[in-house]
Design a protein around this motif. Structure first.
Motif, PDB file in Angstrom:
ATOM      1  N   ALA A 181      22.118  -7.087  13.473  1.00  0.00           N
ATOM      2  CA  ALA A 181      21.716  -5.682  13.555  1.00  0.00           C
ATOM      3  C   ALA A 181      21.589  -5.064  12.171  1.00  0.00           C
ATOM      4  O   ALA A 181      20.653  -4.299  11.916  1.00  0.00           O
ATOM      5  CB  ALA A 181      22.712  -4.894  14.396  1.00  0.00           C
ATOM      6  N   SER A 195      28.931  -6.540  21.843  1.00  0.00           N
ATOM      7  CA  SER A 195      27.883  -6.935  20.905  1.00  0.00           C
ATOM      8  C   SER A 195      26.817  -5.858  20.778  1.00  0.00           C
ATOM      9  O   SER A 195      26.439  -5.457  19.678  1.00  0.00           O
ATOM     10  CB  SER A 195      27.225  -8.239  21.355  1.00  0.00           C
ATOM     11  OG  SER A 195      28.142  -9.291  21.395  1.00  0.00           O
ATOM     12  N   VAL A 220      30.350 -10.617  16.353  1.00  0.00           N
ATOM     13  CA  VAL A 220      30.132 -10.236  14.959  1.00  0.00           C
ATOM     14  C   VAL A 220      28.771 -10.738  14.472  1.00  0.00           C
ATOM     15  O   VAL A 220      28.103 -10.065  13.679  1.00  0.00           O
ATOM     16  CB  VAL A 220      31.286 -10.751  14.072  1.00  0.00           C
ATOM     17  CG1 VAL A 220      31.013 -10.516  12.609  1.00  0.00           C
ATOM     18  CG2 VAL A 220      32.590 -10.091  14.479  1.00  0.00           C
ATOM     19  N   CYS A 269      18.314  -7.366  19.463  1.00  0.00           N
ATOM     20  CA  CYS A 269      19.745  -7.676  19.359  1.00  0.00           C
ATOM     21  C   CYS A 269      20.360  -7.888  20.735  1.00  0.00           C
ATOM     22  O   CYS A 269      21.242  -8.730  20.904  1.00  0.00           O
ATOM     23  CB  CYS A 269      20.474  -6.553  18.621  1.00  0.00           C
ATOM     24  SG  CYS A 269      20.122  -6.492  16.869  1.00  0.00           S
ATOM     25  N   VAL A 294      25.938   0.116  14.348  1.00  0.00           N
ATOM     26  CA  VAL A 294      25.552  -0.353  13.014  1.00  0.00           C
ATOM     27  C   VAL A 294      24.130   0.088  12.682  1.00  0.00           C
ATOM     28  O   VAL A 294      23.859   0.604  11.591  1.00  0.00           O
ATOM     29  CB  VAL A 294      25.699  -1.890  12.927  1.00  0.00           C
ATOM     30  CG1 VAL A 294      25.011  -2.443  11.705  1.00  0.00           C
ATOM     31  CG2 VAL A 294      27.157  -2.270  12.942  1.00  0.00           C
ATOM     32  N   GLY A 328      28.223  -2.423  19.364  1.00  0.00           N
ATOM     33  CA  GLY A 328      28.411  -2.532  17.918  1.00  0.00           C
ATOM     34  C   GLY A 328      27.087  -2.561  17.176  1.00  0.00           C
ATOM     35  O   GLY A 328      26.938  -1.942  16.115  1.00  0.00           O
ATOM     36  N   ALA A 329      26.105  -3.270  17.726  1.00  0.00           N
ATOM     37  CA  ALA A 329      24.781  -3.311  17.098  1.00  0.00           C
ATOM     38  C   ALA A 329      24.150  -1.928  17.077  1.00  0.00           C
ATOM     39  O   ALA A 329      23.531  -1.528  16.088  1.00  0.00           O
ATOM     40  CB  ALA A 329      23.881  -4.300  17.829  1.00  0.00           C
ATOM     41  N   TRP A 367      26.276  -8.199  15.294  1.00  0.00           N
ATOM     42  CA  TRP A 367      26.389  -7.048  14.402  1.00  0.00           C
ATOM     43  C   TRP A 367      25.726  -7.329  13.060  1.00  0.00           C
ATOM     44  O   TRP A 367      25.054  -6.458  12.502  1.00  0.00           O
ATOM     45  CB  TRP A 367      27.845  -6.673  14.191  1.00  0.00           C
ATOM     46  CG  TRP A 367      28.562  -6.221  15.417  1.00  0.00           C
ATOM     47  CD1 TRP A 367      28.031  -5.948  16.642  1.00  0.00           C
ATOM     48  CD2 TRP A 367      29.959  -6.001  15.531  1.00  0.00           C
ATOM     49  NE1 TRP A 367      29.016  -5.579  17.511  1.00  0.00           N
ATOM     50  CE2 TRP A 367      30.200  -5.593  16.871  1.00  0.00           C
ATOM     51  CE3 TRP A 367      31.019  -6.107  14.664  1.00  0.00           C
ATOM     52  CZ2 TRP A 367      31.475  -5.293  17.326  1.00  0.00           C
ATOM     53  CZ3 TRP A 367      32.295  -5.809  15.120  1.00  0.00           C
ATOM     54  CH2 TRP A 367      32.509  -5.397  16.434  1.00  0.00           C
TER      55      TRP A 367
END
Length: 96
Positions: free
Chosen positions: A22, A73, A16, A49, A80, A76-77, A19
């Motif tokens: 990001a 990670s 998280v 990231c 986002v 998700g980055a 994220w």
């Protein structure tokens, strides 16, 4: 002889954290970069990231699930940053 276990840390926190980084990077690119250069800077931010995700997951000191945590990670980055970038693109489209 058994190897000592490291204290159990919250593994989802590292995912998280990347994220959140990001979101901050994508917002900074959207605010400070020229509109025609935003598309070029977003992959650079995603690369940053990736390196941060790699460093955070290495800091945990556990090999079990390393690839899954780094993948979560970075994926998700990417999602986002894509959403924030699409938001800036739509704002630029309707602004003028």
């Amino acid at each position: 002889m058994a190897t000592p276990e490291f204290p159990l840390r919250d593994r989802i926190g590292g995912v998280v954290a990347v994220w959140v980084l990001a979101v901050v990077v994508a917002l900074a690119i959207g605010v400070f970069a020229e509109p025609e250069w935003r598309g070029a800077w977003l992959p650079v931010g995603l690369g940053a990231c990736f390196f941060v995700a790699f460093a955070i997951q290495l800091a945990y000191g556990r090999s079990q699930g390393f690839i899954v945590r780094v993948s979560a990670s970075v994926l998700g980055a990417m999602l986002v940053m894509g959403l924030v970038g699409a938001g800036f693109a739509l704002a630029e489209l309707f602004a003028g």
